[in-house]
Every structure is written in C-alpha cells, then in structure tokens.
Scaffold this motif. Structure first.
Motif, PDB file in Angstrom:
ATOM      1  N   UNK A  38      13.096 -45.998 -27.366  1.00  0.00           N
ATOM      2  CA  UNK A  38      13.737 -47.054 -26.805  1.00  0.00           C
ATOM      3  C   UNK A  38      12.741 -48.205 -26.450  1.00  0.00           C
ATOM      4  N   UNK A  39      12.994 -49.024 -25.920  1.00  0.00           N
ATOM      5  CA  UNK A  39      12.225 -50.434 -25.423  1.00  0.00           C
ATOM      6  C   UNK A  39      12.206 -50.745 -24.164  1.00  0.00           C
ATOM      7  N   UNK A  40      11.131 -50.761 -23.386  1.00  0.00           N
ATOM      8  CA  UNK A  40      10.536 -51.211 -22.047  1.00  0.00           C
ATOM      9  C   UNK A  40       9.584 -52.247 -22.042  1.00  0.00           C
ATOM     10  N   UNK A  41       9.488 -52.930 -20.987  1.00  0.00           N
ATOM     11  CA  UNK A  41       8.379 -53.694 -20.528  1.00  0.00           C
ATOM     12  C   UNK A  41       7.301 -53.041 -19.961  1.00  0.00           C
ATOM     13  N   UNK A  42       5.886 -53.578 -19.964  1.00  0.00           N
ATOM     14  CA  UNK A  42       4.835 -53.383 -19.062  1.00  0.00           C
ATOM     15  C   UNK A  42       5.270 -54.162 -17.932  1.00  0.00           C
ATOM     16  N   UNK A  43       5.237 -53.050 -16.635  1.00  0.00           N
ATOM     17  CA  UNK A  43       5.251 -53.358 -15.267  1.00  0.00           C
ATOM     18  C   UNK A  43       4.142 -53.741 -14.758  1.00  0.00           C
ATOM     19  N   UNK A  44       3.111 -53.132 -14.941  1.00  0.00           N
ATOM     20  CA  UNK A  44       1.724 -53.570 -14.096  1.00  0.00           C
ATOM     21  C   UNK A  44       0.830 -52.693 -14.956  1.00  0.00           C
ATOM     22  N   UNK A  45      -0.365 -53.193 -14.747  1.00  0.00           N
ATOM     23  CA  UNK A  45      -1.790 -52.463 -15.432  1.00  0.00           C
ATOM     24  C   UNK A  45      -2.657 -52.179 -14.227  1.00  0.00           C
ATOM     25  N   UNK A  46      -3.047 -50.907 -14.193  1.00  0.00           N
ATOM     26  CA  UNK A  46      -3.896 -50.428 -13.210  1.00  0.00           C
ATOM     27  C   UNK A  46      -5.218 -49.719 -13.879  1.00  0.00           C
ATOM     28  N   UNK A  47      -6.212 -50.411 -13.812  1.00  0.00           N
ATOM     29  CA  UNK A  47      -7.701 -50.050 -14.169  1.00  0.00           C
ATOM     30  C   UNK A  47      -7.939 -49.172 -13.024  1.00  0.00           C
ATOM     31  N   UNK A  48      -8.810 -47.987 -13.534  1.00  0.00           N
ATOM     32  CA  UNK A  48      -9.277 -47.101 -12.565  1.00  0.00           C
ATOM     33  C   UNK A  48      -8.325 -46.489 -11.834  1.00  0.00           C
ATOM     34  N   UNK A  49      -7.209 -45.994 -12.239  1.00  0.00           N
ATOM     35  CA  UNK A  49      -6.094 -45.533 -11.233  1.00  0.00           C
ATOM     36  C   UNK A  49      -6.309 -44.049 -10.754  1.00  0.00           C
ATOM     37  N   UNK A  50      -5.635 -43.919  -9.484  1.00  0.00           N
ATOM     38  CA  UNK A  50      -5.666 -42.631  -9.122  1.00  0.00           C
ATOM     39  C   UNK A  50      -4.290 -41.974  -9.731  1.00  0.00           C
ATOM     40  N   UNK A  51      -3.885 -40.615  -9.671  1.00  0.00           N
ATOM     41  CA  UNK A  51      -2.962 -40.204 -10.378  1.00  0.00           C
ATOM     42  C   UNK A  51      -2.124 -39.344  -9.360  1.00  0.00           C
ATOM     43  N   UNK A  52      -0.770 -39.616  -9.221  1.00  0.00           N
ATOM     44  CA  UNK A  52       0.083 -38.930  -8.195  1.00  0.00           C
ATOM     45  C   UNK A  52       0.586 -37.786  -8.821  1.00  0.00           C
ATOM     46  N   UNK A  53       0.256 -36.473  -8.498  1.00  0.00           N
ATOM     47  CA  UNK A  53       0.538 -35.292  -9.415  1.00  0.00           C
ATOM     48  C   UNK A  53       1.749 -34.659  -8.562  1.00  0.00           C
ATOM     49  N   UNK A  54       2.928 -34.404  -9.041  1.00  0.00           N
ATOM     50  CA  UNK A  54       3.953 -34.023  -8.445  1.00  0.00           C
ATOM     51  C   UNK A  54       4.695 -33.095  -8.946  1.00  0.00           C
TER      52      UNK A  54
END
Length: 251
Positions: free
Chosen positions: A182-198
């Motif tokens: 499908x088609x989506x937009x870029x919502x935000x860009x996070x350099x050097x991110x943490x990762x939420x592991x669920x």
C-alpha cells in the motif's frame, strides 16, 4: 569486484557492504544501474556496465585513512547478548570495536577491512590504513518519494520529478510478519533510536515475557535510524549487521 562495488556505491546503486564477493545484492545493484542507464537489466558486470560506471567517475576505488583519536575513543560494547532481557540491561549498544566502526563508516565488510590491512591494530590512533573510497551517505537533493519493492528486496529513493536518486538492498518483512502492501507517509524520523520490544506484537520467537526498551546505539536491533510510517508499528530502519541485509527476516 571491489572496484565495481565501490563505483556502484558512489553512483548510489548500493551493492550492500563492499566485500569483494559477488551475490544477490551485487546482482540487484548492477541490474538497477543497467535499467537506469537504458541497458539490458541482466545484472551482469559486462563491458557496457563497466563503461557506464567509469564514464563519469575515474577516481581510485581505494584510499588511505589515518585512524583518529575520536575513532578509538568509544565507548564500545564488545559483547552484545542475543537474549532481549539481557540486551535491555545495557545502557548503550555501541560498536563492538574501532574496526567495526571504521568498516561501517566506509561501507565495508569488516573481514575485507582486516584483509586489506593485515596485522593492523585498529585501536591505535595515528595508524594509516587502506579503506574503500565509498560514496557520500547524504543524497544531493531532498527525497520526495520512497518505493519499497518486496519482490526485489530494494528500497528506492526518488526526488522531485520522480528522478531516481538512490537504490539500496533491503530486508523486507518476513514470512510470519510480511511487510504490508500500500501507500503510507513518513510520520517522523528518529536518528539513534531506542527500540520498544513487545513480544505480544510478534508472531514468532520464543520470548513471550514483558515488553522492554532496548537502548540506542549502532548495534541496536533497528540500527542507527528509524523512519516511522503512518502504518502503525511499521517503519524503515537500519540494522546492527549490514552484511545480513537482504538475507535475514525482520520483525
């Protein structure tokens, strides 16, 4: 082959890590380069491809580099566990060593870096080493559109007027958690991110315990960049192990 990989890298048709070895990522990079230059897209490194590669780029494929104090300053994370519970205890997932840092900076496989510099201690500032003269990480103009090709396992960046700016190999989803269409937009860009592991959001893996936050750093499971999409929980992200791009599955 090293020279071909460097030239493709500088032309922004990325072959993945520069390692002096052939493979699917190299074939795809050549095929994309051929298609962009009105050549038969067979992925073969023939005379026409060589001619097009060197036509506007006669620079050497290799260069000297002097290891700096900043390169060896760290902090480094020599050992990163694979278990998420143990990984979550770390306050940073840094490079394992100066050699890993330097290899990634110049888009190289660490094994090739060491092979080109036998016996070198990469932790010593002032040491002169031989590295790939790889391409610039930044594109010449702003990206207007991103295309993810699941069948070819590629990410393509386009500028205004739908001008192709770059092609990169990618790992696109998995059999258990396929990437959406499908088609989506870029919502935000996070350099050097943490990762939420669920683990409750995953359909594979043995860990079914509580959610955890994995610290930032280049060896974080999503690498050094997270590009968040308007498709919930999905994003375009980096990797702690560039050599495995296009060869492993993603959560």
């Amino acid at each position: 082959l090293i020279r071909a990989q460097v030239l493709l890298d500088r032309a922004r048709f990325s072959p993945g890590v520069i390692d002096g070895a052939g493979g699917e990522n190299v074939r795809q990079a050549i095929a994309a380069f051929e298609a962009a230059h009105s050549l038969p897209a067979d992925g073969q490194l023939d005379d026409k491809v060589w001619g097009a590669l060197i036509a506007g780029d006669g620079r050497p494929a290799m260069q000297d580099y002097v290891i700096s104090e900043a390169d060896v300053a760290g902090p480094f994370t020599p050992s990163i566990p694979t278990d998420m519970a143990q990984m979550a205890k770390l306050d940073r997932l840094g490079y394992a060593s100066p050699a890993e840092l330097l290899a990634e900076r110049f888009h190289m496989d660490e094994r090739l870096l060491r092979a080109l510099n036998p016996g070198v201690d990469f932790a010593v500032a002032g040491t002169r080493i031989l590295v790939a003269a790889s391409g610039d990480d930044k594109l010449p103009t702003q990206v207007a559109r991103i295309e993810v090709d699941k069948s070819e396992r590629e990410v393509r960046a386009y500028g205004d007027g739908d001008v192709l700016l770059a092609v990169y190999p990618a790992t696109v989803g998995s059999a258990d958690r396929p990437a959406p269409t499908g088609e989506w937009e870029v919502r935000t860009i996070a350099p050097n991110p943490t990762w939420s592991y669920d683990p409750k959001r995953l359909t594979f893996g043995k860990d079914r315990s509580e959610a955890r936050t994995i610290a930032a750093g280049p060896n974080n499971p999503v690498g050094a960049m997270w590009i968040d999409l308007t498709k919930e929980t999905y994003g375009i992200h980096g990797t702690p192990d560039p050599v495995r791009v296009g060869k492993t599955a993603s959560h």
